[in-house]
Structure formats: structure tokens, C-alpha cells
Scaffold this active site. Structure first.
Site, PDB file in Angstrom:
ATOM      1  CB  CYS A 128      -0.893  -0.012   1.244  1.00 14.69           C
ATOM      2  SG  CYS A 128      -1.923   1.457   1.463  1.00 14.69           S
ATOM      3  CB  CYS A 153      -3.029   3.960  -5.534  1.00 15.38           C
ATOM      4  SG  CYS A 153      -4.265   3.028  -4.589  1.00 15.38           S
TER       5      CYS A 153
END
Length: 311
Positions: A103, A216
Site C-alpha cells: 500500500c 496506488c
């Protein structure tokens, strides 16, 4: 066009070596056949799990999607830190031999805290960051776009990344608000999603960018949608494969690579929220996985102050 190799050693260097005595204890505690722990705020980190599974097919994997608390990218720093630490604690309780923070937002906001928790174990730790360096090397027009969460873009770590590697390349940074929510809901192509994505890409294309950094881990699942809007005009950079290669280097250096086995290793997928997206993505990626039948309860039980000390 070939994309330059990107080494996430720049993302998360290996922890400093402990004393010889502690090192022997740590290496004894880390079993070669133990799983590699991977986590994200939701299903986005499955793009990283896929890269790891392809490169290291003999490794057992334990993936945790903190989807009940997603998305991280629009939360404040304390929230992101507390949730990342809680999930890290849960993975450590499951006897992992390495930790992958799949992440970008969690890496940007919590990697130093997670290093503080894991360093005494000599546990390999790898984070992920936007591929600013390869984008700066690739862009012919010297203009590149970064599509990432608002939290990643505002973080000191990302700003330092730009300062370190952008050089004479201008970066157009756009926060993809709403994209993670759509992907978590299984939407990668609806008219509403396409309109939202086109709005973000237009800002990057109008600036003259020829390269796009996916900042992302959810966004690789939008690559087909990106191609529908931008065609082949943008070179798209995703650093999941680089993370997998760095993980392989760290495991090899600690003699923790799992040997080939007659029985395929377990790939276990867990979530604190809806499990259906994991089923869908595992099927699309062709990953044979054991998916939990019930959501996990991982309470936020620990806080960390800004100096990275556990309290």
C-alpha cells in the site's frame, strides 16, 4: 519501450543488522516454510501479491485486506498508522517470515513505525512507493503524471522522492479521489468510473505528459480503462514487480527462500470487511487461494507517537 529496473531498496532498506547473538535467534525463529505476510487497506495489494506469486511460486503467502477500514488514502495520518500497526501485529502473530506493505499510503505514512516493530526480529520488510525514478528516466517530453491517493501525495516521503529523483522532469500529481472506493466495489469500467478517471487523466494529458506513474496498488486494475481513455500515448509504470524482486533479494540474503515442494504452498486471503472482492480478483488473476469464510476482527489496540516509540 522497456522500463528501467527499479529497486525498492530506495523504498525500504533492510533493517540494520542486530548483534550476532540476536541475529542467530532471529534467523532460527524465521522458518523457511513460513508465509510471507502482505497487507493493504483493501484489495489493491492483490496486484503486488500477484507479482510476488509469479516470481516466487514456491512461497506461502498470507494476504490481509483491511477493507473494513478502507480507504486509507483519504484518512488522517494517525488513523493510517494505527490501522497499519494493528494489521502488522496480526500478521506477526501468524508467524510470517517477511512483511510486504502493499500500500503506497501505508508505506508513506507508517514504514518507519513498522520498521521499529520488526527490526529486532531481523524480519525482511519491503514497502512500495510510486515509480518516480523510472518515470524520470523514461519520459521523453520530460513531463510525467502521478495518479495516487491524496495522503500519498501530501506525505513528506513522497515529496522527498520527487526531490531526489525528478531532476529536470516535471511531475503532474493528481489525487484519484473515489477510484479506490470504486475498485473495492468491483467497478473498473462503469460509465461513472470512466468519467471520473477521464477527468483525472485529462489533467495529466493536458499538461503534456507521456508517462503515467500508478501511485496506488489499486490502480493497476484500471489499466484497461486507462488504455481506453489514453490509448498507447502514456507509458504506464507500476512498481509491483520491483517489490517482488526486492523481496526475493532480501529472502535470498537471509537464506529464507522456500525450496520447491511436491505440494503447492498455501495462498491465504483474509479481510476485515467484505470477502467477495478477494474471490473475484483471485479468479481474474488465476490464483488458486484459500479464502477465509468470515471477516477478521483486528481491533486497533496500539498507538504510536510521532517519534516511533511504542506506548
Amino acid at each position: 519501450m522497456s522500463i528501467p529496473d527499479f529497486t525498492p531498496a530506495e523504498v525500504m532498506a533492510a533493517p540494520a543488522a542486530p548483534t550476532a547473538a540476536n541475529d542467530r535467534l532471529s534467523l532460527t525463529a524465521l522458518a523457511v516454510d513460513a508465509p510471507i505476510g502482505i497487507f493493504d487497506s483493501g484489495v489493491g495489494g492483490m496486484s503486488v501479491l500477484d507479482a510476488i506469486h509469479r516470481l516466487l511460486p514456491h512461497e506461502a503467502l498470507l494476504y490481509c485486506a483491511d477493507s473494513h477500514y478502507a480507504p486509507y488514502g483519504e484518512r488522517d495520518d494517525e488513523y493510517i498508522i494505527n490501522r497499519s500497526v494493528a494489521v502488522c501485529d496480526w500478521l506477526l502473530q501468524n508467524q510470517i517470515k517477511a512483511l510486504v506493505v502493499a500500500c503506497n499510503t501505508a508505506t508513506a505514512q507508517t514504514i518507519q513505525q513498522l520498521r521499529h516493530i520488526t527490526e529486532h526480529m531481523n524480519l525482511p520488510l519491503v514497502g512500495i512507493e510510486p515509480g518516480v525514478k523510472p518515470a524520470a528516466l523514461l519520459s521523453k517530453r520530460r513531463i510525467a503524471g502521478v495518479l495516487a491517493t491524496a495522503s500519498t501525495l501530501k506525505s513528506q516521503r513522497f515529496q522527498a522522492l520527487l526531490m531526489r529523483h525528478a531532476g529536470d522532469c516535471h511531475f503532474v500529481c493528481v489525487a484519484g479521489n473515489g477510484l479506490v472506493d470504486a475498485i473495492e466495489a468491483g467497478d473498473t469500467s462503469s460509465p461513472a468510473l470512466m468519467a471520473l478517471l477521464e477527468k483525472y487523466l485529462d489533467e495529466i494529458l493536458d499538461a503534456g505528459a507521456d508517462t503515467l506513474v500508478l501511485g496506488c496498488t489499486h490502480y493497476p486494475f484500471l489499466e484497461q480503462a486507462i488504455r481506453r481513455i489514453a490509448g498507447e500515448y502514456l507509458t504506464v509504470i507500476d512498481t509491483a514487480s520491483a517489490v517482488a524482486r526486492q523481496l526475493e533479494r532480501l529472502l535470498s540474503g537471509r537464506q529464507l527462500l522456500a525450496p520447491p515442494a511436491a505440494i503447492a504452498p498455501v495462498v491465504r486471503l483474509c479481510a476485515t470487511g467484505n470477502l467477495a472482492p478477494l474471490h473475484t480478483l483471485a479468479g481474474k488473476l488465476g490464483i488458486c487461494a484459500e479464502i477465509d469464510t468470515h471477516s477478521l476482527n483486528i481491533p486497533t489496540t496500539r498507538t504510536i507517537n510521532t517519534c516511533c516509540h511504542r506506548i
